[in-house]
Write a protein that holds these residues in place. Structure first.
Motif, PDB file in Angstrom:
ATOM      1  N   SER A  44      13.882   3.469   5.995  1.00 22.53           N
ATOM      2  CA  SER A  44      13.632   2.879   4.686  1.00 22.53           C
ATOM      3  C   SER A  44      13.589   3.917   3.569  1.00 22.53           C
ATOM      4  O   SER A  44      13.280   3.585   2.430  1.00 22.53           O
ATOM      5  N   LEU A  45      13.933   5.154   3.886  1.00 22.65           N
ATOM      6  CA  LEU A  45      13.937   6.223   2.881  1.00 22.65           C
ATOM      7  C   LEU A  45      15.292   6.230   2.170  1.00 22.65           C
ATOM      8  O   LEU A  45      16.326   6.446   2.799  1.00 22.65           O
ATOM      9  N   PRO A  46      15.326   5.993   0.860  1.00 21.70           N
ATOM     10  CA  PRO A  46      16.613   5.987   0.142  1.00 21.70           C
ATOM     11  C   PRO A  46      17.346   7.309   0.317  1.00 21.70           C
ATOM     12  O   PRO A  46      16.716   8.378   0.325  1.00 21.70           O
ATOM     13  N   PRO A  47      18.669   7.278   0.451  1.00 22.51           N
ATOM     14  CA  PRO A  47      19.412   8.521   0.679  1.00 22.51           C
ATOM     15  C   PRO A  47      19.161   9.572  -0.392  1.00 22.51           C
ATOM     16  O   PRO A  47      19.053  10.764  -0.086  1.00 22.51           O
ATOM     17  N   GLU A  48      19.073   9.140  -1.654  1.00 24.62           N
ATOM     18  CA  GLU A  48      18.869  10.107  -2.729  1.00 24.62           C
ATOM     19  C   GLU A  48      17.492  10.768  -2.654  1.00 24.62           C
ATOM     20  O   GLU A  48      17.312  11.906  -3.093  1.00 24.62           O
ATOM     21  N   GLN A  49      16.507  10.065  -2.084  1.00 28.26           N
ATOM     22  CA  GLN A  49      15.185  10.671  -1.907  1.00 28.26           C
ATOM     23  C   GLN A  49      15.134  11.518  -0.647  1.00 28.26           C
ATOM     24  O   GLN A  49      14.411  12.512  -0.587  1.00 28.26           O
ATOM     25  N   ALA A  50      15.910  11.150   0.366  1.00 26.50           N
ATOM     26  CA  ALA A  50      15.955  11.933   1.599  1.00 26.50           C
ATOM     27  C   ALA A  50      16.467  13.338   1.346  1.00 26.50           C
ATOM     28  O   ALA A  50      16.049  14.298   2.001  1.00 26.50           O
ATOM     29  N   THR A  51      17.356  13.487   0.369  1.00 23.16           N
ATOM     30  CA  THR A  51      17.891  14.808   0.057  1.00 23.16           C
ATOM     31  C   THR A  51      17.046  15.559  -0.958  1.00 23.16           C
ATOM     32  O   THR A  51      17.424  16.652  -1.378  1.00 23.16           O
ATOM     33  N   GLY A  52      15.928  14.978  -1.373  1.00 23.81           N
ATOM     34  CA  GLY A  52      15.020  15.671  -2.266  1.00 23.81           C
ATOM     35  C   GLY A  52      15.022  15.187  -3.689  1.00 23.81           C
ATOM     36  O   GLY A  52      14.341  15.756  -4.544  1.00 23.81           O
ATOM     37  N   ASP A  83       9.487  16.808  -4.857  1.00 16.18           N
ATOM     38  CA  ASP A  83      10.878  16.656  -5.282  1.00 16.18           C
ATOM     39  C   ASP A  83      11.604  17.991  -5.148  1.00 16.18           C
ATOM     40  O   ASP A  83      11.034  19.057  -5.382  1.00 16.18           O
ATOM     41  N   GLY A  84      12.873  17.909  -4.781  1.00 10.37           N
ATOM     42  CA  GLY A  84      13.665  19.120  -4.585  1.00 10.37           C
ATOM     43  C   GLY A  84      13.641  19.616  -3.158  1.00 10.37           C
ATOM     44  O   GLY A  84      14.415  20.504  -2.792  1.00 10.37           O
ATOM     45  N   THR A  85      12.768  19.052  -2.341  1.00  8.70           N
ATOM     46  CA  THR A  85      12.663  19.439  -0.933  1.00  8.70           C
ATOM     47  C   THR A  85      13.297  18.364  -0.064  1.00  8.70           C
ATOM     48  O   THR A  85      12.930  17.191  -0.185  1.00  8.70           O
ATOM     49  N   PRO A  86      14.258  18.706   0.796  1.00  4.73           N
ATOM     50  CA  PRO A  86      14.821  17.675   1.681  1.00  4.73           C
ATOM     51  C   PRO A  86      13.723  17.001   2.488  1.00  4.73           C
ATOM     52  O   PRO A  86      12.821  17.657   3.007  1.00  4.73           O
ATOM     53  N   ARG A  87      13.814  15.674   2.577  1.00  8.18           N
ATOM     54  CA  ARG A  87      12.768  14.912   3.264  1.00  8.18           C
ATOM     55  C   ARG A  87      13.238  14.345   4.593  1.00  8.18           C
ATOM     56  O   ARG A  87      12.528  13.542   5.194  1.00  8.18           O
ATOM     57  N   SER A  92       0.842  -1.197   0.000  1.00  9.58           N
ATOM     58  CA  SER A  92       0.000   0.000   0.000  1.00  9.58           C
ATOM     59  C   SER A  92       0.878   1.248   0.000  1.00  9.58           C
ATOM     60  O   SER A  92       2.088   1.180  -0.200  1.00  9.58           O
ATOM     61  N   SER A  93       0.266   2.400   0.229  1.00 12.88           N
ATOM     62  CA  SER A  93       0.969   3.688   0.361  1.00 12.88           C
ATOM     63  C   SER A  93       1.763   4.053  -0.879  1.00 12.88           C
ATOM     64  O   SER A  93       2.867   4.610  -0.789  1.00 12.88           O
ATOM     65  N   PHE A  94       1.209   3.775  -2.063  1.00 19.35           N
ATOM     66  CA  PHE A  94       1.873   4.163  -3.306  1.00 19.35           C
ATOM     67  C   PHE A  94       2.103   5.667  -3.319  1.00 19.35           C
ATOM     68  O   PHE A  94       1.212   6.457  -3.014  1.00 19.35           O
ATOM     69  N   GLY A  95       3.323   6.071  -3.667  1.00 18.99           N
ATOM     70  CA  GLY A  95       3.648   7.488  -3.795  1.00 18.99           C
ATOM     71  C   GLY A  95       3.765   8.232  -2.487  1.00 18.99           C
ATOM     72  O   GLY A  95       3.716   9.465  -2.481  1.00 18.99           O
ATOM     73  N   ALA A  96       3.957   7.525  -1.368  1.00 22.43           N
ATOM     74  CA  ALA A  96       4.004   8.202  -0.077  1.00 22.43           C
ATOM     75  C   ALA A  96       5.116   9.239  -0.003  1.00 22.43           C
ATOM     76  O   ALA A  96       4.942  10.317   0.578  1.00 22.43           O
ATOM     77  N   VAL A  97       6.275   8.945  -0.604  1.00 20.43           N
ATOM     78  CA  VAL A  97       7.387   9.897  -0.580  1.00 20.43           C
ATOM     79  C   VAL A  97       7.019  11.163  -1.341  1.00 20.43           C
ATOM     80  O   VAL A  97       7.282  12.280  -0.898  1.00 20.43           O
ATOM     81  N   ARG A  98       6.391  10.996  -2.504  1.00 16.25           N
ATOM     82  CA  ARG A  98       5.984  12.163  -3.287  1.00 16.25           C
ATOM     83  C   ARG A  98       4.876  12.942  -2.596  1.00 16.25           C
ATOM     84  O   ARG A  98       4.823  14.170  -2.666  1.00 16.25           O
TER      85      ARG A  98
END
Length: 320
Positions: free
Chosen positions: A185-193, A171-175, A160-166
């Protein structure tokens, strides 16, 4: 007392047309209990339909949340749980899908009393890897896989939770530290936006399997069962180039020793592992308890307001 998600409480809370029976998630289960939404088991006004219902956290942009829910309706894959009903325009944001007895992975570990058996983790990994392969074949990435995004049912997992990171942050915003995102479980490249990409799903899969096998997302190598000691550290490589392909994960966990086809062709690999006994007895018992309790739950459906006592009522106009 049953763990949250295993037995309902009566309620009069309304979300859209639905009356909430209980929360699906146990707020006290941690770590790994992070999704950018509140999830409930709820019932339709006529009492005939029960659904799994989600609404966004207050920190989540409702338009992004609803856009991801809308996109999930078109997803393919054997073990995915997409939205099937969306809030109408102008309503508070929510989405729903048909109810089936499920436990979020963190709740399942709490019910079981610790990490899951290797057999369960291997079956879980093959099913999730196959599902991700189907999504990637659609030129999509899940961008939301985490322990709480995985729901365990008697016949197999549901993603479930499709697209939760988005949904949680553009995108472009540090997470880093974003509410509703599990940092482990947040990939490093997504954690930095960075924009979510398929190899980020591989990182999240490795973290989720590590959680299932050890109770946390970044274990030492020797804490992992033998089947995961090579795969999980490679999934968790900071550089996406060094992460394994999904075909390799499926083959390794299915004990086939070599990469093979993924996607719909390989669905039988998960099916061969998701046989009776793939889930521990305590989790099966909790699912049965949840199902029986939800079936027996009596909720107070909303009552339409009545005119105050003594208020005039409509009368036919007298003829003259």
């Amino acid at each position: 007392m049953p763990a949250a998600g295993t037995g309902p409480r009566t309620s009069t809370r309304q979300i859209g047309p639905y009356t909430v029976i209980t929360r699906l998630d146990d707020k006290n289960t941690a770590p790994g209990a992070a999704v950018p939404e509140h999830r409930f088991i709820a019932r339709s006004p006529d009492g005939d339909r029960t659904v799994l219902l989600s609404r966004p956290l207050p920190t989540v942009d409702p338009q992004r949340f609803m856009a991801e829910a809308d996109a999930s309706r078109y997803l393919l894959g054997p073990w995915i749980l997409p939205a099937t009903e969306l809030a109408p325009p102008g309503d508070q944001p929510w989405h729903a899908r048909p109810y089936l007895p499920v436990l979020p992975l963190p709740t399942a570990l709490a019910v079981h009393g610790g990490p899951l058996p290797e057999r369960t983790v291997r079956a879980l990994g093959v099913a999730l890897a196959e599902t991700l392969a189907v999504l990637h074949g659609q030129q999509l990435c899940h961008a939301g896989l985490s322990p709480s995004a995985v729901l365990l049912a008697a016949d197999g997992p549901r993603l479930s939770s499709f697209g939760a990171v988005r949904a949680a942050a553009p995108d472009g915003t540090p997470r880093h530290g974003t509410p509703g995102l599990d940092a482990g479980s947040l990939p490093p490249e997504q954690a930095t936006g960075g924009q979510p990409r398929p190899m980020g799903d591989v990182y999240a899969l490795g973290a989720t399997l590590a959680y299932a096998a050890t109770g946390h997302t970044a274990p030492e190598r020797d804490e992992l069962p033998a089947a995961l000691r090579s795969l999980v550290p490679r999934c968790l490589a900071r550089d996406p180039v060094h992460r394994p392909q999904l075909a390799e994960i499926v083959a390794g966990l299915a004990d086939e020793g070599a990469a093979g086809p993924t996607g719909m062709e390989s669905a039988t690999r998960a099916e061969s592992l998701l046989t009776p006994g793939w889930l521990p007895a305590r989790i099966i018992a909790a699912l049965a308890h949840q199902s029986a309790s939800v079936l027996a739950a009596e909720v107070e459906l909303p009552v339409h307001p009545q005119p105050p006592t003594g208020a005039p009522t409509a009368m036919p106009h007298p003829s003259h």
